[in-house]
Scaffold this motif. Structure first.
Motif, short mmCIF file in Angstrom:
data_model
loop_
_atom_site.label_atom_id
_atom_site.label_comp_id
_atom_site.label_asym_id
_atom_site.label_seq_id
_atom_site.Cartn_x
_atom_site.Cartn_y
_atom_site.Cartn_z
N ASP A 1 0.82 -1.21 0.00
CA ASP A 1 0.00 0.00 0.00
C ASP A 1 0.86 1.26 0.00
N ARG A 2 2.08 1.14 0.49
CA ARG A 2 2.94 2.31 0.64
C ARG A 2 4.03 2.42 -0.42
N LEU A 3 4.22 1.37 -1.21
CA LEU A 3 5.31 1.37 -2.18
C LEU A 3 4.82 0.82 -3.52
N GLN A 4 4.97 1.62 -4.58
CA GLN A 4 4.61 1.20 -5.93
C GLN A 4 5.74 1.55 -6.89
N ILE A 5 5.91 0.71 -7.91
CA ILE A 5 6.98 0.89 -8.90
C ILE A 5 6.37 0.82 -10.30
N ARG A 6 6.83 1.71 -11.17
CA ARG A 6 6.37 1.73 -12.55
C ARG A 6 7.58 1.88 -13.47
N VAL A 7 7.68 1.02 -14.48
CA VAL A 7 8.78 1.04 -15.44
C VAL A 7 8.20 1.05 -16.84
N ALA A 8 8.74 1.90 -17.70
CA ALA A 8 8.26 1.99 -19.09
C ALA A 8 9.45 2.23 -20.00
N GLY A 9 9.29 1.83 -21.27
CA GLY A 9 10.36 2.03 -22.24
C GLY A 9 9.83 2.07 -23.66
N GLU A 10 10.65 2.60 -24.56
CA GLU A 10 10.25 2.75 -25.95
C GLU A 10 11.50 2.64 -26.83
N ARG A 11 11.36 1.96 -27.98
CA ARG A 11 12.46 1.83 -28.95
C ARG A 11 11.91 2.12 -30.33
N SER A 12 12.58 3.00 -31.09
CA SER A 12 12.10 3.40 -32.41
C SER A 12 13.25 3.43 -33.40
N THR A 13 13.03 2.82 -34.57
CA THR A 13 13.97 2.91 -35.68
C THR A 13 13.18 3.15 -36.96
N ARG A 14 13.81 3.81 -37.91
CA ARG A 14 13.16 4.06 -39.19
C ARG A 14 14.21 4.50 -40.20
N ASP A 15 14.10 4.02 -41.43
CA ASP A 15 14.97 4.50 -42.49
C ASP A 15 14.69 5.97 -42.75
N GLY A 16 15.69 6.67 -43.26
CA GLY A 16 15.50 8.07 -43.58
C GLY A 16 14.74 8.26 -44.88
N TYR A 17 14.19 9.44 -45.05
CA TYR A 17 13.44 9.73 -46.27
C TYR A 17 14.20 10.67 -47.21
N THR A 18 15.47 10.94 -46.88
CA THR A 18 16.33 11.72 -47.77
C THR A 18 17.62 10.93 -47.99
N VAL A 19 18.01 10.73 -49.25
CA VAL A 19 19.14 9.86 -49.59
C VAL A 19 20.25 10.69 -50.22
N ASP A 20 21.49 10.43 -49.79
CA ASP A 20 22.67 11.06 -50.38
C ASP A 20 23.09 10.23 -51.59
N LEU A 21 23.05 10.83 -52.77
CA LEU A 21 23.36 10.11 -54.00
C LEU A 21 24.84 9.74 -54.09
N ASN A 22 25.68 10.44 -53.35
CA ASN A 22 27.11 10.14 -53.40
C ASN A 22 27.47 8.93 -52.54
N THR A 23 26.86 8.83 -51.37
CA THR A 23 27.26 7.79 -50.41
C THR A 23 26.20 6.73 -50.18
N GLY A 24 24.94 7.01 -50.57
CA GLY A 24 23.85 6.10 -50.27
C GLY A 24 23.32 6.23 -48.85
N LYS A 25 23.89 7.13 -48.08
CA LYS A 25 23.46 7.34 -46.70
C LYS A 25 22.09 8.01 -46.67
N ASP A 26 21.25 7.58 -45.73
CA ASP A 26 19.92 8.20 -45.62
C ASP A 26 19.87 9.12 -44.42
N TYR A 27 19.32 10.30 -44.65
CA TYR A 27 19.14 11.29 -43.60
C TYR A 27 17.68 11.31 -43.15
N ASP A 28 17.43 11.95 -42.02
CA ASP A 28 16.07 12.01 -41.45
C ASP A 28 15.60 10.62 -41.01
N ASN A 29 16.52 9.79 -40.60
CA ASN A 29 16.16 8.48 -40.06
C ASN A 29 15.89 8.60 -38.57
#
Length: 756
Positions: free
Chosen positions: A203-231
């Motif tokens: 009644d006197r002690l409570q614990i709450r744990v939360a987490g989040e993980r996010s990944t996504r390819d970028g929507y802007t591509v560098d034509l020289n290197t193939g690297k994606d930005y805005d990921n």
């Protein structure tokens, strides 16, 4: 898009006009059964805009509030998504990446929010003031509510809230054993998963744990290197502990950690003036500009390897002691640790015309002690308290400009800063006995700020020549400046409840934004402090809930007039061959505006809501240098977005306990074109950010088959609008302008399951 705009506007007006004359006042509070599930726009939301829990409709200032249900129904998953549901709010990308934005409310926006200067929009996470925006635009998960307080908040939220405040509150540990898990997948290989566990140990002690993980390819591509930005590549963890050793004592500790490691934002070259350095010195520049325009805004060709890394730790410890039935002592301790590093190609080409890298570390401690209570037979509610803040930070930057022609490459900046702030405050609201429903509010705060900056060995050139000028002969390459500031702020207001569901109010507030130093000073003159700025406003408003049978209408309207003095503005120039930004108290202004929020529910399961924001802002005086001559300009436009509005349609065709609750939500949002305040007082025509129109859709299936299982399908930016989030324009200095473009169409599905 115009056809969509007119269609949604028509949907908004027709049912409202048909029903408005049939509505009448309903002063009765909704029954508890009605509140089990109500439409997001007309439900009661508890807010803490006056540092105590109150119904949103009882707070006599303009507040936009979002609880968990409202966030989910409108697919608000990050802080910048609030723009699509909040009048007069703008969130812009910065060179530090999407997770570290600048915020604007009622036309008042941030400069660079570095340790030697502060932002005008105060951010509070779990009641703790967050001085730097790094990491604030992360995923919103396991959230109790988000509140946007519009206008100066000088008494209860202190310094650096001249434009308003944004508060984010995570869910606290509770007395119920429960858990939740969710996962989503969308285009651009977007993956998100997370969960929450709440364990009542006793009644006197409570614990709450939360987490989040996010990944996504970028929507802007560098034509020289193939690297994606805005990921996206980020995760966040949070742990909370509630301990009540006595019935009258409660302590809530919340610790959270956030980390983002991505490839940085796009910088799309959109304009270049012939005859300026970029075109004059680099024969291929105009060709590269033409190639960029031909390839569109989703591909680039850079010369620099860009990235954006951010890491934060936050601690909030809130201790509450009920001294008596009417007197509460509350202490809020906060700790905030930030580390960010970025590298940007700011010319957006394979040429090295403008590239910049920066690293910042900041560590802050704060403590606020409050005494809250009631007096005079509970007619008066009051709060008194004191606040302390300490920050220690380091900022290092390295830039190159006009490579091949500028002998002073690279240029570096290394600034150490120490900031301290103290304040005392008091505010009280008194229910006037001779007129039922009338209440008067008065509050005051006094703040003291002490700031110190050390400019340590800034250099230019490959031989690292000292960049500081004007120092005595033989002095080390160091410059130290200190300055103290102090200012009173206040709040005055009257509110009158016509009946329990309708209120009119008038309020006047004064907000204070601390003075500071230029983060990139290279001489004692440039290191001269700039003074505090103030905002004094008058706001009048009406909040009303109307009901007849099952038909509900909510109308919240506010109008304001603000006097903005000693405005801190950035001036950009090239000093010693290096692009330099300094800050001065350049102007004063007047800002007038209007905000309205309307939610209409003709029948249960159908709601139409909308918002509108008008910002009419003009600099009545602006001190500038024109052709080398100091000049006072009059009636200089702000350049901010004048109009913003949106409509949301929510339809629940199915709501059966053992089947499902199905809700469709569609929204349209508009924002006028605007300029960056960094362009003032003269705007580059090429730097005008176009108007924005976005349409989003959401389809929720809750409690499928009477279970704890839910599903959601969503589409953001449904018509794939190419809109702009930020701009870098240095036409007068270098001759180029780049836009940061927002997200294309995103769609996906989300699954979740609750255990309780």
């Amino acid at each position: 898009m115009k056809r969509i705009h007119h269609l949604l506007a028509g949907i908004a007006v027709v049912p409202f006009a048909a029903q408005a004359q049939e509505l009448k006042s309903d002063s009765q509070e909704p029954a508890a059964a009605d509140q089990a599930y109500s439409s997001p726009g007309t439900q009661d939301i508890v807010v803490t805009a006056r540092r105590r829990s109150e119904r949103l409709q009882d707070v006599p200032i303009a507040v936009q509030a979002f609880n968990e249900q409202k966030l989910q129904s409108r697919n608000i998953v990050r802080v910048d998504d609030l723009v699509n549901s909040t009048p007069s709010l703008k969130v812009a990308n910065t060179s530090s990446g999407r997770t570290s934005p600048s915020y604007e409310l009622r036309g008042i926006s941030s400069l660079e929010s570095l340790a030697t200067q502060d932002a005008p929009v105060a951010l509070y996470v779990n009641d703790v003031y967050v001085a730097r925006p790094t990491g604030t635009n992360q995923q919103l998960f396991d959230i109790e509510n988000v509140q946007v307080l519009l206008g100066p908040q000088g008494t209860l939220f202190g310094r650096n809230a001249t434009a308003g405040a944004i508060t984010i509150s995570a869910r606290k540990p509770g007395d119920k054993l429960e858990a939740e898990a969710h996962a989503s997948y969308g285009n651009y290989d977007a993956v998100n998963f997370g969960g929450m566990v709440n364990v009542p140990v006793s009644d006197r002690l409570q614990i709450r744990v939360a987490g989040e993980r996010s990944t996504r390819d970028g929507y802007t591509v560098d034509l020289n290197t193939g690297k994606d930005y805005d990921n996206l590549n980020e995760y966040a963890l949070r742990a909370g502990v509630r301990w009540a050793p006595l019935h009258s004592v409660e302590n809530i500790l919340i610790v959270d950690h956030y980390r983002s490691d991505d490839n940085g934002s796009n910088n799309i070259l959109v304009a270049g003036r012939p005859g300026q350095p970029a075109s004059r010195l680099y024969p291929t520049f105009q060709t590269l500009l033409s190639q960029q325009k031909a390839r569109g805004v989703r591909s680039v060709a850079y010369s620099a390897d860009t990235f954006a890394h951010a890491k934060t730790w936050n601690v909030s410890n809130i201790t509450t002691v009920n001294l008596t039935d009417t007197l509460v002592l509350k202490n809020i301790f906060g700790y905030h640790n930030v580390h960010t590093s970025v590298n940007n190609d700011l010319d957006g080409t394979t040429l090295s015309i403008l590239e910049a890298a920066a690293e910042e570390r900041s560590r802050t401690y704060s403590d606020e002690l409050q005494l809250q209570g009631k007096a005079f037979d509970d007619r008066m509610t009051f709060i008194v308290g004191g606040f302390y803040f300490h920050e220690k930070a380091n900022y290092f930057a390295r830039s190159v400009t006009l490579v091949g022609f500028n002998p002073n490459n690279p240029g570096t900046t290394n600034t150490h800063a120490v900031n301290e702030s103290y304040s005392v405050f008091a505010q009280a609201t008194y229910d006037v006995p001779f007129l039922k429903g009338l209440a008067a509010t008065a509050g005051a705060r006094y703040s003291w700020d002490n700031r110190k900056a050390d400019y340590d060995n800034p250099t230019v050139g490959v031989l690292a020549r000292c960049r500081l000028t004007g120092l005595p002969a033989g002095s080390p390459c160091e410059l130290t400046v200190e300055k103290s500031f102090r200012k009173p702020t206040w709040t005055l207001g009257l509110d009158y409840h016509i009946d329990p569901s309708k209120m009119v109010y008038i309020a006047s507030r004064r907000g204070y934004r601390s003075g500071g130093f230029n983060p990139k000073a290279f001489s004692p003159r440039e290191a001269s402090p700039f003074q505090p700025e103030t905002v004094t406003d008058v706001e009048i408003g009406f909040k009303g809930d109307w009901r007849i049978g099952s038909t509900r209408l909510r109308t919240n309207i506010a109008a304001y007039d603000m006097r903005y003095d000693q405005i801190q503005r950035s001036v950009t120039s090239i000093v010693d061959g290096v692009l330099t930004t300094t800050v001065v108290n350049a102007a004063k202004a007047r800002i007038k505006g209007l905000e309205a929020n309307v939610a209409f529910e003709p029948v249960h399961g159908f709601e139409l809501s909308g918002y509108y924001g008008l910002v009419d802002a003009i600099h009545t005086r602006f001190d500038a240098v024109v052709n080398g001559v100091p000049t006072t300009l009059r009636n200089v436009p702000f350049g901010t977005a004048r109009n913003s509005y949106g409509f949301t349609l929510a339809l629940t065709p199915l709501d059966r306990e053992n089947v499902a609750r199905v809700t469709f939500t569609g929204s349209y949002n508009f924002q006028d074109s605007y300029f960056s305040p960094l362009q003032l007082p003269f705007f580059d025509a090429e730097a005008e950010i176009p108007k924005r129109q976005l349409v989003n859709f959401n389809l929720d299936f809750a409690n499928i088959g009477g279970s704890r299982f839910s599903a959601q399908a969503f589409v953001k930016n449904a018509f794939n609008e190419k809109y702009v989030l930020g701009v870098t324009s240095v036409q007068s200095a270098l001759g180029l302008t780049e836009f940061i473009y927002g997200e294309p169409r995103f769609y996906g599905v989300r699954l979740s399951y609750r255990f309780d």
